[in-house]
Scaffold this active site. Structure first.
Site, short mmCIF file in Angstrom:
data_model
loop_
_atom_site.label_atom_id
_atom_site.label_comp_id
_atom_site.label_asym_id
_atom_site.label_seq_id
_atom_site.Cartn_x
_atom_site.Cartn_y
_atom_site.Cartn_z
N ASP A 127 0.86 -1.17 0.00
CA ASP A 127 0.00 0.00 0.00
C ASP A 127 0.90 1.23 0.00
O ASP A 127 2.12 1.10 -0.05
CB ASP A 127 -0.97 -0.01 1.19
CG ASP A 127 -0.25 -0.11 2.54
OD1 ASP A 127 0.98 0.12 2.60
OD2 ASP A 127 -0.91 -0.43 3.54
N SER B 184 -0.36 -10.20 -0.99
CA SER B 184 -1.47 -9.72 -0.16
C SER B 184 -1.79 -10.68 0.98
O SER B 184 -2.69 -10.42 1.76
CB SER B 184 -2.73 -9.51 -1.02
OG SER B 184 -3.10 -10.72 -1.65
N SER C 190 -6.13 -12.65 4.57
CA SER C 190 -5.41 -11.81 3.61
C SER C 190 -5.13 -10.44 4.22
O SER C 190 -5.58 -10.12 5.32
CB SER C 190 -6.24 -11.67 2.33
OG SER C 190 -7.47 -11.02 2.61
N TYR C 191 -4.40 -9.62 3.47
CA TYR C 191 -4.02 -8.30 3.95
C TYR C 191 -5.27 -7.50 4.30
O TYR C 191 -6.17 -7.36 3.48
CB TYR C 191 -3.22 -7.57 2.86
CG TYR C 191 -2.59 -6.27 3.30
CD1 TYR C 191 -1.71 -6.23 4.37
CD2 TYR C 191 -2.89 -5.08 2.65
CE1 TYR C 191 -1.12 -5.04 4.77
CE2 TYR C 191 -2.31 -3.88 3.04
CZ TYR C 191 -1.43 -3.87 4.10
OH TYR C 191 -0.85 -2.69 4.51
N PRO C 192 -5.36 -6.97 5.54
CA PRO C 192 -6.62 -6.38 5.99
C PRO C 192 -6.80 -4.90 5.66
O PRO C 192 -7.72 -4.28 6.17
CB PRO C 192 -6.56 -6.58 7.51
CG PRO C 192 -5.11 -6.49 7.83
CD PRO C 192 -4.38 -7.08 6.64
#
Length: 659
Positions: A122, A151, A332-334
C-alpha cells in the site's frame, strides 16, 4: 559462487513467515546486534531469471525507519513563531531506536547483488520500502532494487511473489513523503499556536498540550456537529391514520400512504372522510418474488464499521487483531478498498480449507457440492489487494477470544459472499378508504441461503396476510388517529463516524481507526453506552414513521428531520456513542465562528489533500506542487485564526470556564 539477494520485510513476523515458505524448512536464523526482535534468516532459493539460484538473507524493519523533523533551532516550543514552521527547514533522519536495524540492512547489502522489498503493498508500505532502499544503497549503491507484490502469507502466494517481483512505485513514495511533511508542518504550527495561546488562559488549560491534526479536527467536527443536532433538537408532534381489519383470525394493519402530517386539523378532516365512506376497496394486490442480497466482499472500512457494531470492539482493536491474523497467515491483507474478487482467484480452494471446521464446515461442503455462487462485485478496486478473506484454516480454539471472533466474522462473511441471495415472496395490499390510500405488506422467507452462515444479517418472515381480492369492498374493523412526535438523532456511534470519514475523504481505510483513537486520547471526545430506548419513536401504539427534511446545527434550532425511527443499539445493547468534551466543543465552535470559508473543523481541506495525493500516485501532480498548494491554503487559515484569536478564546471561556 551463488549470487546473494537481500530481502527486507516490514515486520519481523512477516520476514519469518516468508523465509520459512521460501526456504522449505532449511533456514539458518541469526540475531542482530541492537534489536531483540529483528532476525536475519539465511537460506537458498531458485528465483526466475536473471537471478536463478541465490543465497538469500531475509530480514525486516519494524515499520518506518526514518522520521522527519525540523532543524534543531526550530524544535523548541519557543524557538520561533509558530507561523515560521510553514517554511522552516526539515531533515530526514533514521529514528534513534531504528539505527541498529538500518545498520543491519546496510551491512547485509554490501554482499548482495539485489534487494527485494517485502513491505505491505500500500502507499505507506511503498514509502517504508523507499526507506529500506535508502539504507541499503548506503552499503551498496550498485544494488538492483525490486519489490514483491503480495497480499497474504500463504505459501503458494509468497512463492509466486518471489518469482515475479516488480518495481517500487515512486509515485506512491512521493505522495506519502508529501503527506508526512504536511502533517509535520501543519501539526506543529497549529499545535504550538493553540497550546501557547490557550495555556495562557489558565485553569485546566494551563498544562495541556492542545494538539492539532488535519484529520483529527474534521473527525472531531463530525462528533461536535451531531452533538449540537441532538442538543438543539426540538420535538414536533405529528398525527397519522391507522386502519385495522380482522379476517380469518388474522389481524392486519394498513398504514397511511401519507405516513403522517404535522397538521392535526388536516388529519382530522381526512380521517372523518374515511369514516363517512365506511367502505374500503382493494385497489391493488401484488405478490412478487423478492431477495435479500448476499453481502459484498469485505473491505477495511466495512470490517471496522461492522466489527464495532457486531463484535463490540473499537475499530483500532479490530484492525490490530486483523493485522495479527494476517501476520500469522490466517487471513489476507486487511487494508484494502477492493470489494470485488478477481476472476483468477480460486475461491473454491479457499472454501475447501474451511470444510474441517465444526461450526461452518458442513455449510462449506454444501457450497462445494453445488451451492457455490460467484460473489457479487462492488465498484471499488484499489488494484493492490483483494477483499479481506481467509487464506488458511485455523482451529478457533487455538486463538484467543478476540482473535476467534474476528476470524469467524471474516470466514462467515467470505462464505456468505459465495452463497446465493436469500429468497422470499412479498405481498402488498393497497386499499382506498374515503379518498385516502393505505397499504399492508407481508413477507415470507422461502430460502435463507447466505443467512444460514452470515448470522449478522436479519431477514424474518412477517405474519401471513389474509386473502383479499382486487375490487372487493369491506368495512374495516377499526380506524384511529394516532399521535407521535419526532425524536432527536442519536449521538454518533463508531460505525457512523467511520462512514462519515469514508464519505468525506478523511484519512484512508488504513488510518481512520488511528484518527478516532487520537481524538479520544487527546480527551477531545469521550464515549458512553448508547441507551436503547431513549431515542425511540415516541408515539401511540402502531404509529407510523417518517419525517421532514433535516434542519438545525451548531447553535441553531433543531427541528424536523430528527430520528423518526428508533436509534437503538444492536443486539447486546452496548453500542458506544461519542460525546465531545468541553474542550473539543470549544475548539470546533471557535474555529467555526472565526468565519473561515473552510473551517478546520470541516472536512473540505483534508479531503482535497487526499484527492491531490491520488493525483501524485496517478502522475498528474508533482510532490512539490502539492506541498506548496496545500501550505498556502492552510497558511491563509492560520493567518485568519491569528487575527481572530479572541473568537477562539471566547469559545474556550464559554465551555471550559463557565460562569
Amino acid at each position: 559462487m551463488a549470487r546473494k539477494i537481500l530481502c527486507v520485510a516490514e515486520k519481523p513476523a512477516i520476514a519469518k513467515s516468508v523465509a520459512q515458505h521460501l526456504a522449505g524448512g532449511n533456514v539458518t536464523t541469526r540475531s542482530i546486534a541492537g534489536s531483540p526482535y529483528v532476525k536475519n534468516y539465511e537460506f537458498d532459493f531458485a528465483f526466475n531469471p536473471p537471478w536463478g539460484n541465490c543465497s538469500v538473507t531475509m530480514t525486516s524493519v519494524i515499520g518506518h525507519l526514518n522520521g522527519l523533523e525540523f532543524d534543531p533551532q526550530y524544535r523548541k516550543w519557543n524557538s520561533c513563531r509558530p507561523a515560521q514552521l510553514f517554511d522552516a527547514p526539515v531533515i530526514e533522519t533514521v529514528d534513534p531506536d531504528k539505527k541498529a536495524i538500518a545498520e543491519n540492512i546496510k551491512q547485509q547489502a554490501r554482499y548482495a547483488q539485489a534487494l527485494f522489498i517485502w513491505t505491505d503493498c500500500d502507499r505507506e508500505g511503498e514509502h517504508i520500502g523507499a526507506e529500506v532502499r535508502q539504507a541499503a544503497l548506503k552499503g551498496n549503491n550498485r544494488l538492483e532494487v525490486k519489490r514483491a507484490k503480495f497480499s497474504n502469507t500463504e505459501r503458494a502466494h509468497v512463492v509466486r511473489a518471489a518469482l515475479n517481483p516488480i518495481d517500487l512505485d515512486d509515485r506512491q513514495v512521493n505522495a506519502v513523503a508529501a503527506r508526512i511533511e504536511l502533517d509535520l508542518r501543519l501539526g506543529a504550527s497549529f499545535t504550538r499556536f493553540q497550546t501557547l495561546t490557550l495555556q495562557a488562559m489558565g485553569g485546566d488549560l494551563a498544562e495541556r498540550v492542545i494538539s492539532y491534526g488535519s484529520c483529527q479536527f474534521p473527525t472531531l467536527g463530525f462528533v461536535v456537529d451531531r452533538y449540537f443536532r441532538v442538543k438543539n433538537f426540538v420535538a414536533e408532534p405529528f398525527w397519522s391514520i391507522k386502519v385495522d381489519h380482522r379476517r380469518d383470525d388474522i389481524d392486519v394493519t394498513f398504514l397511511w400512504h401519507r405516513h403522517h402530517l404535522f397538521d392535526r386539523m388536516a388529519t382530522v378532516v381526512l380521517f372523518e372522510r374515511c369514516l363517512n365512506a365506511r367502505i374500503a376497496t382493494v385497489r391493488k394486490l401484488q405478490k412478487k418474488p423478492t431477495s435479500k442480497w448476499r453481502p459484498l466482499p469485505l473491505t477495511t472500512v466495512e470490517l471496522q464499521k461492522l466489527g464495532s457494531l457486531f463484535l463490540r470492539m473499537d475499530s483500532q482493536k479490530v484492525m490490530k487483531i486483523a493485522e495479527d491474523l494476517y501476520t500469522k497467515g490466517w487471513i489476507s491483507y486487511p487494508r484494502t478498498e477492493t470489494d470485488q474478487f478477481d476472476k483468477g482467484i480460486d475461491l473454491r480452494k479457499l472454501i475447501e480449507k474451511q470444510v474441517q471446521d465444526h461450526s461452518w464446515g458442513q455449510y462449506s461442503q454444501g457450497l462445494l457440492d453445488g451451492a457455490f455462487t460467484q460473489p457479487r462485485g462492488g465498484r471499488n478496486n484499489d488494484q493492490a489487494h483483494p477483499p479481506i478473506h481467509p487464506v488458511n484454516y485455523v482451529a478457533p480454539h487455538t486463538l484467543n477470544e478476540d482473535e476467534r471472533r474476528v476470524y469467524e466474522f471474516v470466514v462467515r462473511r467470505f462464505l456468505g459472499c459465495c452463497s446465493e441471495d436469500a429468497k422470499g415472496e412479498s405481498t402488498t395490499i393497497e386499499i382506498e378508504y374515503g379518498d385516502e390510500l393505505f397499504h399492508a405488506s407481508g413477507l415470507i422467507v422461502l430460502q435463507r441461503n447466505y443467512l444460514n452462515i452470515y448470522t449478522y444479517d436479519r431477514w424474518e418472515s412477517s405474519q401471513q396476510l389474509p386473502v383479499f381480492t382486487v375490487g372487493e369492498a369491506f368495512e374495516p374493523t377499526e380506524a384511529n388517529i394516532t399521535e407521535g412526535q419526532t425524536s432527536p438523532p442519536g449521538y454518533l456511534t463508531e460505525p457512523e463516524l467511520i462512514g462519515l470519514m469514508d464519505a468525506n475523504g478523511i484519512g484512508t481505510d488504513a488510518t481512520m481507526a488511528e484518527h478516532i483513537a487520537k481524538i479520544k486520547e487527546r480527551a477531545y471526545v469521550m464515549t458512553q453506552p448508547r441507551s436503547g430506548g431513549g431515542r425511540a419513536l415516541q408515539e401511540g401504539t402502531g404509529g407510523p414513521r417518517g419525517g421532514r427534511g433535516s434542519r438545525g446545527g451548531r447553535g441553531g434550532r433543531g427541528g424536523r428531520g430528527g430520528a423518526i425511527t428508533g436509534g437503538s443499539a444492536s443486539a447486546g445493547g452496548s453500542t458506544m456513542e461519542f460525546i465531545p468534551t468541553t474542550l473539543g466543543t470549544a475548539l470546533i465552535e471557535g474555529y467555526d465562528n472565526i468565519g473561515l470559508v473552510t473551517s478546520l473543523g470541516k472536512p473540505f481541506l483534508r479531503k482535497e489533500m487526499e484527492i491531490k495525493m491520488k493525483e501524485i500516485c496517478a502522475g498528474t501532480k508533482s510532490r512539490n506542487d502539492f506541498v506548496q498548494e496545500t501550505l498556502e491554503q492552510y497558511r491563509e487559515v492560520f493567518v485568519r485564526t491569528q487575527q481572530q484569536v479572541e473568537v477562539l478564546k471566547e469559545a474556550c471561556r464559554k465551555y471550559c470556564f463557565p460562569t
